[in-house]
Design a protein around this motif. Sequence first.
Motif, mmCIF file in Angstrom:
data_model
loop_
_atom_site.group_PDB
_atom_site.id
_atom_site.type_symbol
_atom_site.label_atom_id
_atom_site.label_comp_id
_atom_site.label_asym_id
_atom_site.label_seq_id
_atom_site.Cartn_x
_atom_site.Cartn_y
_atom_site.Cartn_z
ATOM 1 N N GLN A 510 3.494 -0.545 7.617
ATOM 2 C CA GLN A 510 4.152 -0.768 6.168
ATOM 3 C C GLN A 510 3.199 0.227 5.132
ATOM 4 O OE1 GLN A 510 4.983 -4.482 4.652
ATOM 5 N NE2 GLN A 510 4.054 -3.972 2.589
ATOM 6 N N ASP A 513 2.549 -0.585 -0.823
ATOM 7 C CA ASP A 513 1.973 -1.631 -1.385
ATOM 8 C C ASP A 513 3.132 -2.467 -2.047
ATOM 9 O OD1 ASP A 513 -0.449 -2.748 -1.230
ATOM 10 O OD2 ASP A 513 -1.493 -1.431 -2.753
ATOM 11 N N CYS A 514 3.457 -3.809 -1.630
ATOM 12 C CA CYS A 514 4.436 -4.799 -1.805
ATOM 13 C C CYS A 514 3.869 -5.330 -3.368
ATOM 14 C CB CYS A 514 4.705 -5.774 -0.876
ATOM 15 S SG CYS A 514 5.864 -6.681 -1.554
ATOM 16 N N GLY A 519 3.561 -10.557 -3.380
ATOM 17 C CA GLY A 519 2.754 -9.321 -2.878
ATOM 18 C C GLY A 519 1.736 -8.958 -4.152
ATOM 19 N N THR A 524 -1.152 -4.719 0.722
ATOM 20 C CA THR A 524 -0.492 -4.561 1.812
ATOM 21 C C THR A 524 -0.216 -3.350 2.669
ATOM 22 O OG1 THR A 524 1.534 -4.264 0.451
ATOM 23 C CG2 THR A 524 1.013 -6.665 1.178
ATOM 24 N N ALA A 527 -0.159 -2.182 6.415
ATOM 25 C CA ALA A 527 -0.136 -3.200 7.279
ATOM 26 C C ALA A 527 0.685 -2.938 8.459
ATOM 27 C CB ALA A 527 0.344 -4.561 6.545
ATOM 28 N N TYR A 536 6.898 -10.615 9.714
ATOM 29 C CA TYR A 536 5.769 -10.653 8.924
ATOM 30 C C TYR A 536 4.725 -9.919 9.715
ATOM 31 C CZ TYR A 536 5.184 -14.231 12.565
ATOM 32 O OH TYR A 536 5.085 -15.123 13.856
ATOM 33 N N THR A 537 3.526 -9.505 9.023
ATOM 34 C CA THR A 537 2.394 -8.925 9.608
ATOM 35 C C THR A 537 1.432 -10.416 10.156
ATOM 36 O OG1 THR A 537 1.267 -8.915 7.567
ATOM 37 C CG2 THR A 537 2.567 -6.961 8.314
ATOM 38 N N ARG A 579 -7.801 -5.184 3.826
ATOM 39 C CA ARG A 579 -6.840 -6.151 3.744
ATOM 40 C C ARG A 579 -7.006 -7.392 4.563
ATOM 41 N NH1 ARG A 579 -3.046 -5.462 6.672
ATOM 42 N NH2 ARG A 579 -3.664 -3.518 7.786
#
Length: 732
Positions: A510, A513-514, A519, A524, A527, A536-537, A579
Amino acid sequence: MSGLSPWALTAMDEFENNEVIHSEHFQDLSLRISATKESIWVAVSNLSYTPVYFRACYVPGGVGKDLKLKKTADGISIHIKSIIGIFDLSIAFSFEKLIILKYKCTLIPSDELFIPYWPRDILTTNHAKQPVKSIGEVHVQQIGTRSGLLYFSLPERDLRILYFQNLTELSPYAEQTGTSLAEVVGGSLPEIGLSLPETKDKPLKAGIKYTISDACIGFKTGAILTSDQATDYLDMLSEIYLQVPKPATRYTHWPDILEKGLEDLIENPGCWSMVSGSKYLNAYVCDYDTPPEIMVQLAVLLPLVDYSEWSGKTLDVMKVIKEGLAPFYSEKLKTLVRWHPAAEDKLKGEEEQKMPMVMDSWYLHHPLLNLSRLALKGDKQAEKLFLNSLGYAIKVAHKFKYQWPVFYKMDTLEIIKAETKPGAGGEQDVAGLYTHVMLQAYELTNEKKYLKEAEIAAKKLATVGYNIMYQANNTAFGAGALLRLYKLTGNERYLNLSYRCLASIFQNIQLWDCNYGFGKYIPTFFALFPLSDAPYTAAYEEQEVFCAFHDYLLHAEGVEILPSVRLLCSEFIRYLVERAPYYYPPMLPEEMISDEVKTGEVDRKLWIALEDIHDGIEKSGAVGQEVYGAGNAFGILPRHFIKIDGEPFLVFTDCPIGRIRKSKNTVQFHLLGDTRIDYRLRIVPDNNSRNALKLNFEIKDSEAFKTPKDRRQDLEIFLKGNKMVHLNWKKS
């Protein structure tokens, strides 16, 4: 060709007669900007072939005549007043290693505005009756909330394209409208690209500027039929990565996080179960219904070993875990088994693999890999368990001809589930994991039969194609094994196969950035998703990929690897260091954590990682709090903090490092990262008093250290990657 939207058909009808308002030429590529009734287009053509059309700006209601164009240093800017608002578009071109087209479009709505539909921004043809094979082939597109990219080829036009949409810039749109940016980049040929998420409940506000597209597109021409698709992907992705804005990283004080996590792992009863008088780690906090698993015990033990060696501390918990390993060995099968034999009666079959004697293919090899690591460190119990299990692992490989199913019965080798989904094959990356196990056996015993097994499995991996990844950590271990096999044999096929593994992993990241919904509370960027279709991560897989990439770069010292590989691996590492703390519940706002949990319980005060971080519109931790992900801090701290005996400080860098040498008042090490990236290097005192650190630090040919704003007792400097660092200190 699949069906077309009215917007595509209308555009095709207008292409022939539209007026070119700007053009550029780079090598064999021509880029022409033109306006149709409702859009600004960039047509990109290789030689005299049919162009690919990029809709840089869509203006519902019409572009009209009130269009203001201005030439800039690297392209043009266009200002449009329309009935729905003001559009500002910038289009830029560049050419260094790759021909790059960028366009960014913003909208200031004149009234509150709903978006019920938005047409995609790429057309690969200008004719509705174009033959299917001439409209191109898509290799990669956005799945879930992975990077907003499309990787596609047009072989008949000798053109390969990587389209990247910077979804970070679209987050305010998603935040305002309550929508998700999952799968906004996709479509079906010839109509692909970005389509803004449909708004139903919350409109865009009038008078506020929203970015509605921020695209960066790379073009490769020349012999694409013979160039390697995976290598091209890595090279094009890295060049685009350098072009797009990236979030700054922050320092994280991992020693504190580690101490909290170690205490909770040891002391919290939810992390442990008792079987036959011995303690075993649960897979998830308070998951007492599932028997202990060998993978879980070793997945925590190995990072603890890393930390123990780094710190010089003896951890009693390591002895507890080691004492419980032997019962997992089956004298009947001559191998380790997945579930603790004395607790298999707990299995109820609610999932396919939760049955006695059922093995998930990668679960056989992952514990063997960890045992081999212990064995190579001199652990005799681990060596015995490892060597005694190899015959069974080889028998399984031969039975399945080095193409492992998802689940099988350990005693009969009957296949329970052959494929991940119809036509996709089984766990494709297990061939790489098996290669790694065999190379470990060869290093331990020097017996050529294990090297032969490694080569056979690696060659079988070559038949899989480019979509190798089943599970990210195992694919990363396979990449490292293939690099080692290349170094042992000199056969470049193995190096190229390692690149295929890495390309498969970097399709599942990803790169944005969410910044909407939940988020907003966590970083993020970069990721990694554990499976190719995971929603999902996950902490455990990210941490293991992190360690595998460190090993890959260490093994690559002295090898001329692709610069793109060095860049992408080191950048994943750099961002993971920042992260990873946000998998721990105490780092998250309570409203972000799911109230419903699939497995066990979630203790919001416990420094044990959640398994799952979701899109910003969804709560996280719904799967559970994974004890087997507890190795997070123990894997990170020894790889990024240099401890020097007798000195009152640690040396931190967010760059992967190798060749560490320590002497009096000096430490030297190699920054394994990319020469185009600035990496943080920080001096961190053992306590919070700067006065206690009365030392002057110096790095040859570098600027002086500065005091960072976040921790005034530290010292910090930024250095480029892929260089030797000589750090000296003396009393002031």
